[in-house]
Design an enzyme around this catalytic site. Structure first.
Site, PDB file in Angstrom:
ATOM      1  N   VAL A 138       0.843  -1.202   0.000  1.00 38.12           N
ATOM      2  CA  VAL A 138       0.000   0.000   0.000  1.00 38.12           C
ATOM      3  C   VAL A 138       0.875   1.248   0.000  1.00 38.12           C
ATOM      4  O   VAL A 138       1.681   1.454   0.907  1.00 38.12           O
ATOM      5  CB  VAL A 138      -0.932   0.046   1.226  1.00 38.12           C
ATOM      6  CG1 VAL A 138      -1.834   1.281   1.156  1.00 38.12           C
ATOM      7  CG2 VAL A 138      -1.765  -1.219   1.338  1.00 38.12           C
ATOM      8  N   GLY A 140       3.505   2.353  -1.509  1.00 42.81           N
ATOM      9  CA  GLY A 140       4.950   2.356  -1.704  1.00 42.81           C
ATOM     10  C   GLY A 140       5.755   2.746  -0.486  1.00 42.81           C
ATOM     11  O   GLY A 140       5.800   2.041   0.512  1.00 42.81           O
ATOM     12  N   LYS A 211      -5.992  -1.586  -2.371  1.00 41.27           N
ATOM     13  CA  LYS A 211      -5.269  -0.970  -1.259  1.00 41.27           C
ATOM     14  C   LYS A 211      -6.231  -0.504  -0.171  1.00 41.27           C
ATOM     15  O   LYS A 211      -5.928  -0.617   1.028  1.00 41.27           O
ATOM     16  CB  LYS A 211      -4.431   0.187  -1.784  1.00 41.27           C
ATOM     17  CG  LYS A 211      -3.327  -0.262  -2.744  1.00 41.27           C
ATOM     18  CD  LYS A 211      -2.691   0.911  -3.467  1.00 41.27           C
ATOM     19  CE  LYS A 211      -1.659   0.439  -4.470  1.00 41.27           C
ATOM     20  NZ  LYS A 211      -1.105   1.536  -5.299  1.00 41.27           N
TER      21      LYS A 211
END
Length: 351
Positions: A138, A140, A211
């Site tokens: 989620v 990065g 996400k």
């Protein structure tokens, strides 16, 4: 170092693409820093690829093996942790399942697998008494998973809204700032590597939806089926939509939104009008941002690169370091009070 510091954490990596290459580079370049933080070295033993003869952008460390057989990773008794970066669902699930059966801890960046079938994997990890970490799945480089799990654990989360897909945000930013039509902005995103050749998951909202499913589990402790989520992407937005929004003082952003209400929890993904003065409205390019409202802390905003080799690899390494601390009985390997191991602090000239 501590008495067990000579035994490294041994890793098997499934997937040697963009993020896998970034992970290999960071493990090499920051090896000393990582060891000082967690008290143990992290060693990459084997890497699973589809084509062992393909040229790679990252150089493997000496002694690291390439393999095309996933069982070479899952069944190797020396490997402590399997890192899954191949993406998709069926193959990734097969590899993680077998790795858990063989006693491995897991680190993954696979939001689709965790959103659609993650509950069974988490339950299996619990039964096997293994650790399953997924910070890289989620946003990065943004540590939003750990923030919701740890830092905000004393809060009732009242709402969460986020720009969770960099591709869509880049397209909307170009349409807003440079007046590009949707199709032109999409082609530009593909040319720069922000969008895949088939951008469906991004522009139709499914990547952001995966996400969001992971975040609501952390925020509210509920399991909501991905298939029941209301999802609408940015496909079909026109330059006229963008211009009218700007005329009235708004920006359009693709948001994943969840709110606690008297009747339950609202949950959806869709393009949203945001007042131009708000911080979320000014998140540009391929960046991500998550705004969390807690009853104790109020509004907190988390911002950073949502994808890319090094940002995502950074989150993977954070999970690996976490496992080195949790998977040992040695109390000296737990999270250090000073972030670094006490006997690994150094002197440096302060300018």
């Amino acid at each position: 170092m501590t008495k067990n510091s000579e035994k490294p954490l041994v890793v098997g990596l499934a997937g040697f693409g963009t993020v896998g290459g970034g992970l290999v580079r960071l493990l090499d370049e920051n090896a000393d820093l990582i060891r000082r933080r967690c008290g143990r070295a992290i060693v990459l033993k084997k890497v699973l690829v589809r084509n062992a003869t393909k040229a790679r952008s990252a150089q493997l460390p000496a002694g690291t093996e390439l393999t095309t057989d996933y069982r070479a990773l899952t069944d190797d008794p020396e490997i402590d942790v399997l890192v899954e970066l191949i993406g998709g669902i069926d193959n990734a699930r097969t590899i993680i399942d077998r790795a858990l059966d063989q006693g491995k801890h897991i680190v993954t960046a696979n939001k689709a697998l965790l959103a659609e079938e993650g509950l069974a994997l988490f339950q299996k990890a619990d039964r096997k008494k293994r650790i399953l970490r997924y910070e890289a799945s989620v946003a990065g480089a943004i540590p939003i998973v750990e923030t919701l799990k740890e830092s905000l654990t004393g809060n009732r989360i009242q709402s969460l809204m986020g720009i969770l897909n960099g591709t869509s945000n880049y397209i909307l930013s170009e349409m807003t700032s440079n007046g590009l039509d949707f199709d032109v902005a999409l082609k530009q995103a593909q040319h720069l590597g922000y969008a895949e050749a088939d951008p469906t998951l991004d522009i139709d909202g499914h990547d952001a939806a995966h996400k969001l499913i992971l975040l609501i589990r952390l925020a509210y402790g509920v399991h909501y089926p991905y298939t029941a989520l209301s999802v609408r992407g940015i496909r079909g937005l026109s330059g006229m939509d963008i211009r009218l929004a700007r005329e009235f003082g708004y920006r359009i952003k693709l948001l994943g939104i969840t709110k606690r209400t008297e009747n339950g929890i609202e949950l959806r993904v869709h393009p949203t009008l945001i007042t131009a003065k708000r911080l979320l409205a000014n998140v540009e390019g391929a960046m991500n941002a998550v705004l969390v409202q807690g009853d104790a802390v109020g509004a907190t905003l988390y911002y950073g690169k949502g994808a890319g080799a090094e940002p995502t690899a950074s989150a993977v390494i954070a999970d690996l370091v976490d496992i080195t601390r949790l998977a040992t009985a040695d109390p000296e390997h737990r999270v250090p009070h000073l972030a670094f191991q006490p006997n690994a602090m150094t002197n440096i000239e302060i300018l």
